[in-house]
Motif scaffolding. Structure first.
Motif, PDB file in Angstrom:
ATOM      1  N   CYS A   1      -1.402  11.226   5.450  1.00 33.76           N
ATOM      2  CA  CYS A   1      -1.737  11.575   4.063  1.00 33.76           C
ATOM      3  C   CYS A   1      -1.819  10.338   3.177  1.00 33.76           C
ATOM      4  O   CYS A   1      -2.491  10.347   2.152  1.00 33.76           O
ATOM      5  CB  CYS A   1      -0.702  12.544   3.504  1.00 33.76           C
ATOM      6  N   GLY A   2      -1.124   9.283   3.585  1.00 34.62           N
ATOM      7  CA  GLY A   2      -1.169   8.057   2.797  1.00 34.62           C
ATOM      8  C   GLY A   2      -2.577   7.527   2.637  1.00 34.62           C
ATOM      9  O   GLY A   2      -2.971   7.084   1.556  1.00 34.62           O
TER      10      GLY A   2
ATOM     11  N   ASP B   1      -4.591   7.230  -0.828  1.00 33.75           N
ATOM     12  CA  ASP B   1      -5.088   5.918  -1.265  1.00 33.75           C
ATOM     13  C   ASP B   1      -6.546   6.005  -1.705  1.00 33.75           C
ATOM     14  O   ASP B   1      -6.953   5.310  -2.650  1.00 33.75           O
ATOM     15  CB  ASP B   1      -4.928   4.896  -0.137  1.00 33.75           C
ATOM     16  N   LYS B   2      -7.342   6.845  -1.043  1.00 32.15           N
ATOM     17  CA  LYS B   2      -8.736   7.014  -1.463  1.00 32.15           C
ATOM     18  C   LYS B   2      -8.801   7.599  -2.868  1.00 32.15           C
ATOM     19  O   LYS B   2      -9.617   7.191  -3.700  1.00 32.15           O
ATOM     20  CB  LYS B   2      -9.473   7.928  -0.485  1.00 32.15           C
TER      21      LYS B   2
ATOM     22  N   MET C   1      -9.426   6.891  -8.846  1.00 36.17           N
ATOM     23  CA  MET C   1      -8.786   6.893 -10.168  1.00 36.17           C
ATOM     24  C   MET C   1      -8.864   5.524 -10.828  1.00 36.17           C
ATOM     25  O   MET C   1      -8.993   5.412 -12.038  1.00 36.17           O
ATOM     26  CB  MET C   1      -7.323   7.335 -10.053  1.00 36.17           C
ATOM     27  N   LYS C   2      -8.795   4.473 -10.022  1.00 34.44           N
ATOM     28  CA  LYS C   2      -8.909   3.118 -10.578  1.00 34.44           C
ATOM     29  C   LYS C   2     -10.307   2.897 -11.175  1.00 34.44           C
ATOM     30  O   LYS C   2     -10.453   2.242 -12.216  1.00 34.44           O
ATOM     31  CB  LYS C   2      -8.615   2.067  -9.498  1.00 34.44           C
TER      32      LYS C   2
ATOM     33  N   LYS D   1       0.820  -1.214   0.000  1.00 34.03           N
ATOM     34  CA  LYS D   1       0.000   0.000   0.000  1.00 34.03           C
ATOM     35  C   LYS D   1       0.852   1.263   0.000  1.00 34.03           C
ATOM     36  O   LYS D   1       0.492   2.266  -0.629  1.00 34.03           O
ATOM     37  CB  LYS D   1      -0.929  -0.018   1.225  1.00 34.03           C
ATOM     38  N   ASN D   2       1.981   1.238   0.702  1.00 35.08           N
ATOM     39  CA  ASN D   2       2.868   2.406   0.721  1.00 35.08           C
ATOM     40  C   ASN D   2       3.470   2.674  -0.648  1.00 35.08           C
ATOM     41  O   ASN D   2       3.654   3.820  -1.053  1.00 35.08           O
ATOM     42  CB  ASN D   2       3.987   2.195   1.753  1.00 35.08           C
TER      43      ASN D   2
END
Length: 450
Positions: free
Chosen positions: A214-215, A219-220, A225-226, A128-129
Protein backbone atom coordinates in the motif's frame (compact mmCIF):
# COMPACT_ATOMS: atom_id res chain seq x y z
CA UNK A 1 23.19 7.35 -4.10
CA UNK A 2 21.53 7.49 -7.51
CA UNK A 3 18.09 8.13 -6.04
CA UNK A 4 19.43 10.76 -3.66
CA UNK A 5 21.31 12.57 -6.43
CA UNK A 6 18.23 12.45 -8.68
CA UNK A 7 16.14 14.04 -5.92
CA UNK A 8 18.77 16.71 -5.24
CA UNK A 9 19.02 17.62 -8.93
CA UNK A 10 15.27 17.50 -9.66
CA UNK A 11 14.45 19.90 -6.82
CA UNK A 12 17.59 22.06 -7.00
CA UNK A 13 18.39 21.30 -3.39
CA UNK A 14 22.12 21.92 -3.41
CA UNK A 15 24.41 24.21 -5.36
CA UNK A 16 28.18 24.07 -5.61
CA UNK A 17 29.87 25.67 -2.64
CA UNK A 18 26.86 25.36 -0.32
CA UNK A 19 27.19 24.83 3.42
CA UNK A 20 24.75 22.13 4.56
CA UNK A 21 23.65 21.64 8.16
CA UNK A 22 22.71 17.97 8.65
CA UNK A 23 20.38 16.76 11.38
CA UNK A 24 22.16 13.64 12.70
CA UNK A 25 20.51 11.36 15.27
CA UNK A 26 22.83 8.40 14.60
CA UNK A 27 19.93 6.28 13.35
CA UNK A 28 19.91 4.55 9.94
CA UNK A 29 18.28 7.37 7.94
CA UNK A 30 20.41 10.29 9.12
CA UNK A 31 23.56 8.13 9.17
CA UNK A 32 23.08 6.97 5.58
CA UNK A 33 22.29 10.50 4.41
CA UNK A 34 25.28 12.06 6.19
CA UNK A 35 27.61 9.35 4.88
CA UNK A 36 26.32 9.78 1.33
CA UNK A 37 26.65 13.57 1.49
CA UNK A 38 30.19 13.23 2.85
CA UNK A 39 31.07 11.19 -0.25
CA UNK A 40 29.83 14.08 -2.40
CA UNK A 41 31.82 16.81 -0.67
CA UNK A 42 34.55 17.05 -3.26
CA UNK A 43 32.27 16.47 -6.25
CA UNK A 44 29.84 19.22 -5.19
CA UNK A 45 32.38 21.41 -3.35
CA UNK A 46 30.07 21.49 -0.32
CA UNK A 47 30.71 21.84 3.38
CA UNK A 48 28.65 19.69 5.74
CA UNK A 49 28.13 20.24 9.46
CA UNK A 50 26.35 17.74 11.72
CA UNK A 51 24.00 18.68 14.54
CA UNK A 52 22.85 16.18 17.16
CA UNK A 53 20.25 16.82 19.87
CA UNK A 54 20.21 14.50 22.90
CA UNK A 55 16.58 14.56 24.09
CA UNK A 56 17.59 13.02 27.43
CA UNK A 57 14.62 10.65 27.27
CA UNK A 58 16.50 7.35 27.08
CA UNK A 59 19.17 7.77 29.75
CA UNK A 60 22.46 5.99 29.02
CA UNK A 61 21.25 4.87 25.60
CA UNK A 62 20.78 8.50 24.54
CA UNK A 63 24.24 9.34 25.88
CA UNK A 64 25.69 6.42 23.90
CA UNK A 65 23.96 7.77 20.75
CA UNK A 66 25.66 11.11 21.36
CA UNK A 67 29.09 9.51 21.74
CA UNK A 68 28.54 7.45 18.60
CA UNK A 69 27.67 10.63 16.65
CA UNK A 70 30.82 12.35 17.87
CA UNK A 71 32.97 9.36 16.95
CA UNK A 72 31.52 9.01 13.46
CA UNK A 73 31.96 12.71 12.69
CA UNK A 74 35.54 12.63 13.95
CA UNK A 75 36.32 9.60 11.76
CA UNK A 76 34.89 11.28 8.65
CA UNK A 77 36.24 14.75 9.48
CA UNK A 78 32.80 16.35 9.78
CA UNK A 79 32.29 19.33 12.14
CA UNK A 80 29.79 18.26 14.80
CA UNK A 81 27.70 20.17 17.32
CA UNK A 82 25.83 18.29 20.06
CA UNK A 83 23.19 19.61 22.45
CA UNK A 84 21.47 18.19 25.50
CA UNK A 85 17.87 19.32 26.09
CA UNK A 86 15.46 17.80 28.58
CA UNK A 87 12.56 17.42 26.15
CA UNK A 88 10.25 15.96 28.81
CA UNK A 89 10.66 19.08 30.93
CA UNK A 90 10.39 21.35 27.87
CA UNK A 91 7.16 19.63 26.81
CA UNK A 92 5.67 20.03 30.29
CA UNK A 93 6.63 23.71 30.56
CA UNK A 94 5.22 24.52 27.12
CA UNK A 95 2.14 22.26 27.23
CA UNK A 96 3.33 20.17 24.26
CA UNK A 97 3.43 16.49 23.41
CA UNK A 98 6.85 14.80 23.47
CA UNK A 99 6.83 14.58 19.67
CA UNK A 100 5.95 18.24 19.20
CA UNK A 101 8.45 19.37 21.82
CA UNK A 102 11.21 17.22 20.34
CA UNK A 103 10.60 18.64 16.90
CA UNK A 104 10.63 22.21 18.23
CA UNK A 105 13.88 21.67 20.12
CA UNK A 106 15.61 20.03 17.16
CA UNK A 107 14.69 22.72 14.67
CA UNK A 108 15.66 25.46 17.12
CA UNK A 109 19.15 23.96 17.38
CA UNK A 110 19.39 23.37 13.63
CA UNK A 111 18.53 27.02 13.03
CA UNK A 112 21.02 28.14 15.66
CA UNK A 113 23.90 26.36 13.91
CA UNK A 114 22.52 27.40 10.50
CA UNK A 115 22.87 31.04 11.55
CA UNK A 116 26.28 30.47 13.13
CA UNK A 117 27.74 29.17 9.86
CA UNK A 118 25.66 31.43 7.58
CA UNK A 119 24.70 28.15 5.94
CA UNK A 120 22.58 27.57 2.84
CA UNK A 121 20.51 24.49 3.63
CA UNK A 122 19.39 22.25 6.50
CA UNK A 123 19.19 18.57 5.48
CA UNK A 124 16.64 16.36 7.25
CA UNK A 125 16.61 12.56 6.79
CA UNK A 126 12.94 11.84 6.12
CA UNK A 127 12.50 8.88 3.78
CA UNK A 128 9.76 7.47 1.54
CA UNK A 129 8.19 5.48 4.39
CA UNK A 130 7.89 8.66 6.45
CA UNK A 131 5.93 10.19 3.56
CA UNK A 132 3.41 7.32 3.64
CA UNK A 133 3.05 7.42 7.43
CA UNK A 134 2.57 11.19 7.44
CA UNK A 135 -0.07 10.89 4.71
CA UNK A 136 -2.10 8.49 6.84
CA UNK A 137 -1.74 10.65 9.96
CA UNK A 138 -2.91 13.72 8.05
CA UNK A 139 -5.71 11.79 6.33
CA UNK A 140 -7.21 10.86 9.69
CA UNK A 141 -6.95 14.48 10.83
CA UNK A 142 -9.16 15.55 7.94
CA UNK A 143 -6.40 17.27 5.99
CA UNK A 144 -6.69 18.92 2.59
CA UNK A 145 -4.18 19.13 -0.25
CA UNK A 146 -1.38 20.49 1.95
CA UNK A 147 -1.65 17.65 4.45
CA UNK A 148 -2.18 14.92 1.87
CA UNK A 149 0.88 16.05 -0.06
CA UNK A 150 2.67 14.88 3.10
CA UNK A 151 6.30 15.95 3.48
CA UNK A 152 7.79 18.60 1.17
CA UNK A 153 11.05 17.98 -0.65
CA UNK A 154 12.00 21.55 0.27
CA UNK A 155 10.54 24.05 2.72
CA UNK A 156 11.14 27.78 2.87
CA UNK A 157 14.05 27.32 0.47
CA UNK A 158 16.14 26.13 3.46
CA UNK A 159 14.95 22.72 4.67
CA UNK A 160 15.85 19.94 2.21
CA UNK A 161 15.09 16.21 2.33
CA UNK A 162 17.53 14.50 -0.04
CA UNK A 163 16.46 10.89 0.69
CA UNK A 164 12.70 11.45 0.51
CA UNK A 165 12.45 9.10 -2.51
CA UNK A 166 14.48 6.37 -0.80
CA UNK A 167 12.62 3.58 1.01
CA UNK A 168 13.58 2.48 4.52
CA UNK A 169 14.76 -0.96 3.40
CA UNK A 170 17.07 0.72 0.86
CA UNK A 171 18.52 2.85 3.65
CA UNK A 172 19.18 -0.25 5.73
CA UNK A 173 20.88 -2.02 2.81
CA UNK A 174 23.10 1.04 2.25
CA UNK A 175 24.15 0.96 5.91
CA UNK A 176 24.95 -2.76 5.65
CA UNK A 177 26.99 -2.28 2.47
CA UNK A 178 29.21 0.38 4.05
CA UNK A 179 29.24 -1.29 7.50
CA UNK A 180 27.94 1.87 9.16
CA UNK A 181 26.35 0.15 12.18
CA UNK A 182 23.68 2.79 12.96
CA UNK A 183 22.25 3.32 16.41
CA UNK A 184 18.83 1.71 16.77
CA UNK A 185 16.15 3.41 18.85
CA UNK A 186 14.21 0.44 20.23
CA UNK A 187 11.29 2.70 21.17
CA UNK A 188 10.49 2.69 17.43
CA UNK A 189 9.20 -0.85 17.96
CA UNK A 190 6.90 0.25 20.77
CA UNK A 191 3.41 1.43 19.95
CA UNK A 192 3.13 4.34 22.36
CA UNK A 193 3.28 6.90 19.55
CA UNK A 194 0.84 7.23 16.66
CA UNK A 195 3.55 7.03 13.99
CA UNK A 196 4.85 3.79 15.45
CA UNK A 197 1.34 2.30 15.48
CA UNK A 198 0.93 3.13 11.80
CA UNK A 199 4.36 1.73 10.95
CA UNK A 200 4.13 -1.45 13.00
CA UNK A 201 0.42 -2.28 12.87
CA UNK A 202 -1.69 -0.30 10.40
CA UNK A 203 0.45 -0.57 7.27
CA UNK A 204 1.14 -4.33 7.64
CA UNK A 205 -2.62 -4.90 8.07
CA UNK A 206 -3.34 -2.78 4.97
CA UNK A 207 -0.75 -4.66 2.93
CA UNK A 208 -2.33 -7.94 3.97
CA UNK A 209 -5.89 -6.77 3.31
CA UNK A 210 -5.15 -5.32 -0.13
CA UNK A 211 -2.60 -8.02 -1.00
CA UNK A 212 -0.12 -5.42 -2.22
CA UNK A 213 2.34 -2.83 -0.96
CA UNK A 214 0.00 0.00 0.00
CA UNK A 215 2.96 2.29 0.51
CA UNK A 216 3.62 2.45 -3.23
CA UNK A 217 -0.03 3.23 -4.00
CA UNK A 218 -0.16 5.92 -1.31
CA UNK A 219 3.04 7.45 -2.62
CA UNK A 220 1.39 7.87 -6.04
CA UNK A 221 -1.47 9.75 -4.38
CA UNK A 222 1.04 11.91 -2.53
CA UNK A 223 2.79 12.80 -5.79
CA UNK A 224 -0.58 13.80 -7.30
CA UNK A 225 -1.31 15.95 -4.25
CA UNK A 226 2.06 17.66 -4.61
CA UNK A 227 1.12 18.66 -8.17
CA UNK A 228 -2.22 20.02 -6.90
CA UNK A 229 -0.40 21.88 -4.14
CA UNK A 230 2.00 23.50 -6.62
CA UNK A 231 -0.98 24.70 -8.67
CA UNK A 232 -2.70 26.19 -5.63
CA UNK A 233 0.45 27.96 -4.47
CA UNK A 234 0.37 30.03 -7.66
CA UNK A 235 -3.39 30.54 -7.37
CA UNK A 236 -3.17 31.50 -3.69
CA UNK A 237 -0.60 34.19 -4.34
CA UNK A 238 -2.70 35.71 -7.13
CA UNK A 239 -5.84 35.74 -4.97
CA UNK A 240 -3.91 37.31 -2.10
CA UNK A 241 -2.58 40.10 -4.31
CA UNK A 242 -6.05 40.80 -5.72
CA UNK A 243 -8.12 40.71 -2.52
CA UNK A 244 -5.81 41.49 0.38
CA UNK A 245 -3.75 44.28 1.85
CA UNK A 246 -1.00 43.55 4.36
CA UNK A 247 0.21 46.37 6.58
CA UNK A 248 1.58 46.56 10.12
CA UNK A 249 0.98 42.84 10.84
CA UNK A 250 -2.66 43.08 9.76
CA UNK A 251 -4.15 41.37 6.71
CA UNK A 252 -7.39 42.86 5.41
CA UNK A 253 -9.57 40.91 2.96
CA UNK A 254 -12.46 42.52 1.10
CA UNK A 255 -15.56 40.60 2.24
CA UNK A 256 -17.49 41.44 -0.93
CA UNK A 257 -14.83 39.91 -3.16
CA UNK A 258 -14.19 37.08 -0.70
CA UNK A 259 -17.86 36.03 -0.79
CA UNK A 260 -17.73 35.86 -4.60
CA UNK A 261 -15.02 33.17 -4.48
CA UNK A 262 -15.60 29.44 -4.72
CA UNK A 263 -15.38 27.75 -1.32
CA UNK A 264 -12.14 26.04 -2.37
CA UNK A 265 -10.65 29.45 -3.24
CA UNK A 266 -11.78 30.87 0.10
CA UNK A 267 -10.11 28.04 1.98
CA UNK A 268 -6.87 28.30 0.05
CA UNK A 269 -6.73 32.10 0.32
CA UNK A 270 -7.16 31.93 4.09
CA UNK A 271 -4.43 29.31 4.39
CA UNK A 272 -2.07 31.49 2.37
CA UNK A 273 -2.98 34.57 4.41
CA UNK A 274 -2.46 32.78 7.74
CA UNK A 275 0.91 31.44 6.64
CA UNK A 276 1.92 34.89 5.39
CA UNK A 277 0.94 36.39 8.74
CA UNK A 278 2.25 33.78 11.16
CA UNK A 279 4.92 32.03 9.10
CA UNK A 280 3.39 28.58 9.56
CA UNK A 281 0.27 26.48 9.07
CA UNK A 282 1.15 24.19 11.98
CA UNK A 283 -2.09 22.92 13.57
CA UNK A 284 -4.20 25.01 11.17
CA UNK A 285 -6.77 22.42 10.16
CA UNK A 286 -10.15 22.39 8.45
CA UNK A 287 -12.02 23.50 11.59
CA UNK A 288 -9.94 26.66 11.98
CA UNK A 289 -10.45 27.71 8.36
CA UNK A 290 -14.17 26.93 8.48
CA UNK A 291 -14.67 28.99 11.65
CA UNK A 292 -13.34 32.03 9.82
CA UNK A 293 -15.46 31.40 6.73
CA UNK A 294 -18.56 30.99 8.89
CA UNK A 295 -18.24 34.46 10.48
CA UNK A 296 -21.45 36.36 9.71
CA UNK A 297 -22.10 39.02 12.33
CA UNK A 298 -20.17 42.30 12.19
CA UNK A 299 -17.66 42.24 15.03
CA UNK A 300 -17.64 38.43 15.26
CA UNK A 301 -14.28 36.87 16.16
CA UNK A 302 -12.67 33.53 15.30
CA UNK A 303 -9.54 32.27 17.04
CA UNK A 304 -6.83 31.06 14.67
CA UNK A 305 -4.43 29.93 17.40
CA UNK A 306 -3.01 31.28 20.65
CA UNK A 307 -1.32 34.17 18.85
CA UNK A 308 -3.66 35.17 16.01
CA UNK A 309 -7.33 35.84 15.44
CA UNK A 310 -9.79 36.88 12.73
CA UNK A 311 -12.55 39.45 12.98
CA UNK A 312 -15.30 40.53 10.62
CA UNK A 313 -16.14 44.18 9.99
CA UNK A 314 -18.91 45.59 7.80
CA UNK A 315 -16.64 45.65 4.75
CA UNK A 316 -13.56 43.55 5.49
CA UNK A 317 -12.23 40.44 7.17
CA UNK A 318 -9.16 41.09 9.34
CA UNK A 319 -6.44 38.64 10.39
CA UNK A 320 -4.06 39.97 13.02
CA UNK A 321 -1.98 39.17 16.14
CA UNK A 322 -3.97 38.92 19.35
CA UNK A 323 -1.92 41.66 21.00
CA UNK A 324 -2.27 44.01 18.03
CA UNK A 325 -5.56 45.50 19.24
CA UNK A 326 -3.92 46.49 22.47
CA UNK A 327 -2.46 49.98 22.20
CA UNK A 328 -0.37 50.50 25.35
CA UNK A 329 0.13 54.20 24.63
CA UNK A 330 -3.60 54.78 24.95
CA UNK A 331 -3.70 53.20 28.38
CA UNK A 332 -1.79 56.23 29.68
CA UNK A 333 -4.01 59.26 30.11
CA UNK A 334 -0.99 61.52 29.75
CA UNK A 335 0.48 59.81 26.68
CA UNK A 336 -0.79 62.55 24.35
CA UNK A 337 -0.78 66.31 24.65
CA UNK A 338 -4.26 67.80 24.44
CA UNK A 339 -3.92 71.43 23.40
CA UNK A 340 -6.66 73.64 24.81
CA UNK A 341 -7.43 77.31 25.22
CA UNK A 342 -10.42 79.15 26.68
CA UNK A 343 -11.69 82.30 25.00
CA UNK A 344 -14.88 84.37 25.03
CA UNK A 345 -17.47 83.35 22.45
CA UNK A 346 -16.80 86.62 20.67
CA UNK A 347 -13.32 85.41 19.66
CA UNK A 348 -14.42 82.11 18.12
CA UNK A 349 -14.17 83.55 14.61
CA UNK A 350 -10.42 83.95 15.13
CA UNK A 351 -9.99 80.21 15.58
CA UNK A 352 -9.82 78.01 12.48
CA UNK A 353 -12.07 75.09 13.42
CA UNK A 354 -12.19 71.73 11.62
CA UNK A 355 -12.49 68.00 12.36
CA UNK A 356 -9.13 68.10 14.15
CA UNK A 357 -9.83 71.23 16.21
CA UNK A 358 -13.22 71.73 17.85
CA UNK A 359 -14.98 74.27 20.08
CA UNK A 360 -17.04 73.29 23.13
CA UNK A 361 -19.11 75.26 25.62
CA UNK A 362 -16.57 75.74 28.40
CA UNK A 363 -19.15 76.19 31.13
CA UNK A 364 -20.61 72.72 30.38
CA UNK A 365 -17.26 71.02 31.05
CA UNK A 366 -17.03 69.39 34.47
CA UNK A 367 -13.52 69.47 35.90
CA UNK A 368 -10.38 68.84 33.87
CA UNK A 369 -10.21 67.25 30.42
CA UNK A 370 -8.18 64.10 29.80
CA UNK A 371 -7.75 61.50 27.04
CA UNK A 372 -8.13 57.74 27.02
CA UNK A 373 -8.99 54.87 24.73
CA UNK A 374 -12.45 53.36 24.65
CA UNK A 375 -13.72 50.93 27.25
CA UNK A 376 -16.47 48.36 27.18
CA UNK A 377 -19.86 49.99 27.64
CA UNK A 378 -18.72 53.55 26.78
CA UNK A 379 -21.62 55.82 25.76
CA UNK A 380 -21.96 59.43 24.63
CA UNK A 381 -24.54 61.77 23.09
CA UNK A 382 -23.44 62.47 19.50
CA UNK A 383 -23.99 66.02 18.28
CA UNK A 384 -27.51 66.35 16.95
CA UNK A 385 -28.93 63.51 19.04
CA UNK A 386 -30.82 63.62 22.33
CA UNK A 387 -30.16 60.13 23.62
CA UNK A 388 -26.98 58.25 24.49
CA UNK A 389 -25.33 55.90 22.00
CA UNK A 390 -22.73 53.23 22.65
CA UNK A 391 -19.33 54.16 21.28
CA UNK A 392 -19.14 50.66 19.77
CA UNK A 393 -22.43 51.18 17.88
CA UNK A 394 -21.34 54.65 16.81
CA UNK A 395 -18.14 53.26 15.29
CA UNK A 396 -20.08 50.54 13.51
CA UNK A 397 -22.57 53.05 12.09
CA UNK A 398 -19.70 55.27 10.95
CA UNK A 399 -17.99 52.22 9.36
CA UNK A 400 -14.79 52.72 11.35
CA UNK A 401 -12.47 49.69 10.81
CA UNK A 402 -12.42 47.81 14.10
CA UNK A 403 -8.61 47.95 14.45
CA UNK A 404 -8.70 51.71 14.01
CA UNK A 405 -11.28 51.94 16.80
CA UNK A 406 -8.60 51.11 19.34
CA UNK A 407 -6.46 54.05 18.21
CA UNK A 408 -9.15 56.74 18.30
CA UNK A 409 -8.79 58.89 21.41
CA UNK A 410 -11.71 59.94 23.54
CA UNK A 411 -11.63 63.31 25.30
CA UNK A 412 -13.51 63.22 28.60
CA UNK A 413 -14.30 65.49 31.49
CA UNK A 414 -14.97 64.11 34.96
CA UNK A 415 -18.49 63.03 34.01
CA UNK A 416 -18.71 62.20 30.34
CA UNK A 417 -17.14 61.80 26.90
CA UNK A 418 -17.08 65.22 25.21
CA UNK A 419 -15.30 64.47 21.93
CA UNK A 420 -14.55 61.40 19.82
CA UNK A 421 -11.29 62.45 18.23
CA UNK A 422 -11.64 63.90 14.73
CA UNK A 423 -15.22 62.65 14.48
CA UNK A 424 -17.99 64.06 16.68
CA UNK A 425 -18.43 66.17 19.80
CA UNK A 426 -21.05 65.47 22.42
CA UNK A 427 -24.37 67.27 22.11
CA UNK A 428 -24.09 67.95 25.84
CA UNK A 429 -21.23 70.42 25.31
CA UNK A 430 -22.27 72.02 22.03
CA UNK A 431 -22.27 75.79 21.57
CA UNK A 432 -25.69 77.46 21.87
CA UNK A 433 -26.91 81.07 21.83
CA UNK A 434 -26.45 81.07 25.60
CA UNK A 435 -22.77 80.13 25.42
CA UNK A 436 -20.45 82.74 26.95
CA UNK A 437 -17.04 81.04 26.91
CA UNK A 438 -15.66 78.37 24.65
CA UNK A 439 -12.79 75.95 24.98
CA UNK A 440 -10.86 75.06 21.82
CA UNK A 441 -9.27 71.59 21.95
CA UNK A 442 -6.99 69.73 19.55
CA UNK A 443 -4.15 67.24 19.45
CA UNK A 444 -2.32 69.70 17.23
CA UNK A 445 -0.87 73.01 18.37
CA UNK A 446 -3.45 75.80 18.38
CA UNK A 447 -2.81 78.82 16.22
CA UNK A 448 -4.98 81.93 16.54
CA UNK A 449 -5.79 83.74 13.31
CA UNK A 450 -4.85 87.42 13.07
Amino acid sequence: MDKMMATIEKHNMIERGNCIIVGFSGGPDSLAMLHALSRLRDELSIKIVAVHVNHMLRGKLADADEEYVKGFCKEFDIPCHTFRVDVEQFASENNMSFEEAGRKVRYDKFNEIFSHYSADRIAIAHNKNDVVETFLINLMRGAGIDGLSSIDYMRDDIIIRPILDVARDEVEKYCEKYELNPRIDHTNNENHYLRNKIRNRVLPMMNEAFEQSCGDAIDKTVQLMKIEKDYWLVKQKKLFEELCTYNDEVIKISTQKFCELHLAEQQQLLRYAIKTLSGSLYNIGFDVIQRIIDLERVGAIATINANYMARLSSTDLYLFPVNHIKNPDLQNDNAFTLYQTVVPISQMSKMELNDYKVALDFDKIKGKLYTRNRKAGDRFVPLGMKGHKKIKDYFIDEKVPFLKRETIRLVCDEEKIVWVENMRISDLVKITPDTKNIIIISFQELVELN
